[in-house]
Enzyme design. Sequence first.
Site, PDB file in Angstrom:
ATOM      1  N   CYS A   1       0.823  -1.230   0.000  1.00 31.79           N
ATOM      2  CA  CYS A   1       0.000   0.000   0.000  1.00 31.79           C
ATOM      3  C   CYS A   1       0.846   1.266   0.000  1.00 31.79           C
ATOM      4  O   CYS A   1       0.377   2.323  -0.407  1.00 31.79           O
ATOM      5  CB  CYS A   1      -0.946   0.009   1.186  1.00 31.79           C
ATOM      6  SG  CYS A   1      -2.170  -1.293   1.049  1.00 31.79           S
TER       7      CYS A   1
ATOM      8  N   HIS B   1      -4.007   6.914   1.326  1.00 31.48           N
ATOM      9  CA  HIS B   1      -4.243   5.595   0.758  1.00 31.48           C
ATOM     10  C   HIS B   1      -5.677   5.173   1.099  1.00 31.48           C
ATOM     11  O   HIS B   1      -6.163   5.470   2.185  1.00 31.48           O
ATOM     12  CB  HIS B   1      -3.233   4.599   1.335  1.00 31.48           C
ATOM     13  CG  HIS B   1      -3.561   3.186   0.996  1.00 31.48           C
ATOM     14  ND1 HIS B   1      -3.766   2.780  -0.299  1.00 31.48           N
ATOM     15  CD2 HIS B   1      -3.768   2.105   1.773  1.00 31.48           C
ATOM     16  CE1 HIS B   1      -4.069   1.502  -0.299  1.00 31.48           C
ATOM     17  NE2 HIS B   1      -4.087   1.066   0.945  1.00 31.48           N
TER      18      HIS B   1
ATOM     19  N   ASN C   1      -9.876  -1.080  -1.924  1.00 37.44           N
ATOM     20  CA  ASN C   1      -8.445  -0.851  -1.698  1.00 37.44           C
ATOM     21  C   ASN C   1      -7.672  -1.426  -2.890  1.00 37.44           C
ATOM     22  O   ASN C   1      -7.618  -2.641  -3.068  1.00 37.44           O
ATOM     23  CB  ASN C   1      -8.040  -1.548  -0.394  1.00 37.44           C
ATOM     24  CG  ASN C   1      -6.564  -1.406  -0.066  1.00 37.44           C
ATOM     25  OD1 ASN C   1      -5.768  -0.949  -0.886  1.00 37.44           O
ATOM     26  ND2 ASN C   1      -6.186  -1.811   1.131  1.00 37.44           N
TER      27      ASN C   1
END
Length: 337
Positions: free
Chosen positions: A115, A264, A294
Amino acid sequence: MSNAYIRGLGFYVPKTVVTNQDLETVMDTNDEWIVERTGIKERRHVGRGLEETSSDLGLKAAESAIENAGIDKNEIDFIIFATLSPDLYFPGCGVLIQDKLGLDTIGALDVRNQCSGFIYALSTADAFIRSGRYKNILVIGSEVHSMGLDMTTRGRGVSVIFGDGAGAAIVSATDEEDRGILSYNMHSEGKYAEELMMGFPGSKYGWTDLLLTEDFEPDFEKIYPYMNGNFVFKHAVTRFPEAINEALNDAGYRINDIKMLIPHQANMRINQFVQKQLSLRDDQVYTNIHKYGNTTAASIPIALAECVQEGKIQKGDLVCLAAFGSGFTWGSILMRW
Ligand code: ACO
């Protein structure tokens, strides 16, 4: 010495929309749980048989970023590709993009920071440009998660969160002093590596016999991504504000100077927590997790590209990017648009 700035952006998401209701048909989950815990309503999947890989998605995002930057692709002198879901275990996706774009034999670097991948990749691009080594770097974050998720009730704590997509940036040199990347930081804490990981195919768990239990059942926690969700959540909400404040302090700014924070997109609740801790207004934090879930290394460049397209960032605005994820790794970048 030149500064590095984002000259162009692009993104691409696969056509197939997978709603929370779609997931209800394959596992014991429900729209209410997913929306309340994560903010996600739908995500994109490449879909079986469509044969789109991370480099395919990355290529489409890259082509759009090149067009948006208004450069000829042959002006690109380096590629940095961030992904946790490469087409092949090796080689990485960077070389595949070099080939698919038909570029000269320029260097191609792969970043494996999940990430935080785009933060690490963009920071690396900044260092190369400031050193004078390169003038135009193609930075890509791209993921095809859907091919490696456990789409049964056993895997619901992980599989409802992730989506496929790609974002790309052309990072270029500029002589404008107060433009581009002003500060960045990158951090890691490897003692928590196995709190969010995929063991296969690695040399620790990759031996086929170790992947089988005594009953010769596959060890699902090793062949699919494993995440200790609560543990990750608690660390994320601490590390995000730390990294953002560090980037601001290093460049001599305060939180109120930020026009837009692009965090993020891991979980809407994490972003709301961070927003509250930093006393940011709703219009200062960009969110698109409800549409894409995500998308790991692709989350930040997709969000940044959409935010710019929507006219929410203008030249001269102070923009902050921040990420936390598997590793653990985290970091933040402050830039003047
Ligand atoms: N649908 C319905 N119920 C579910 C689902 C689901 N999809 N998933 C889990 N549950 C159940 C659990 O089984 C549990 O039930 P129980 O209480 O009967 O045991 C209950 O819901 C609560 O589960 P938790 O895991 O405690 O739920 P939590 O509120 O922690 O939310 C989540 C889980 C969304 C994963 C959250 O922990 C999170 O977002 N963590 C951080 C994720 C993150 O930031 N990752 C970093 C980036 S990813 C990367 O780097 C690759």
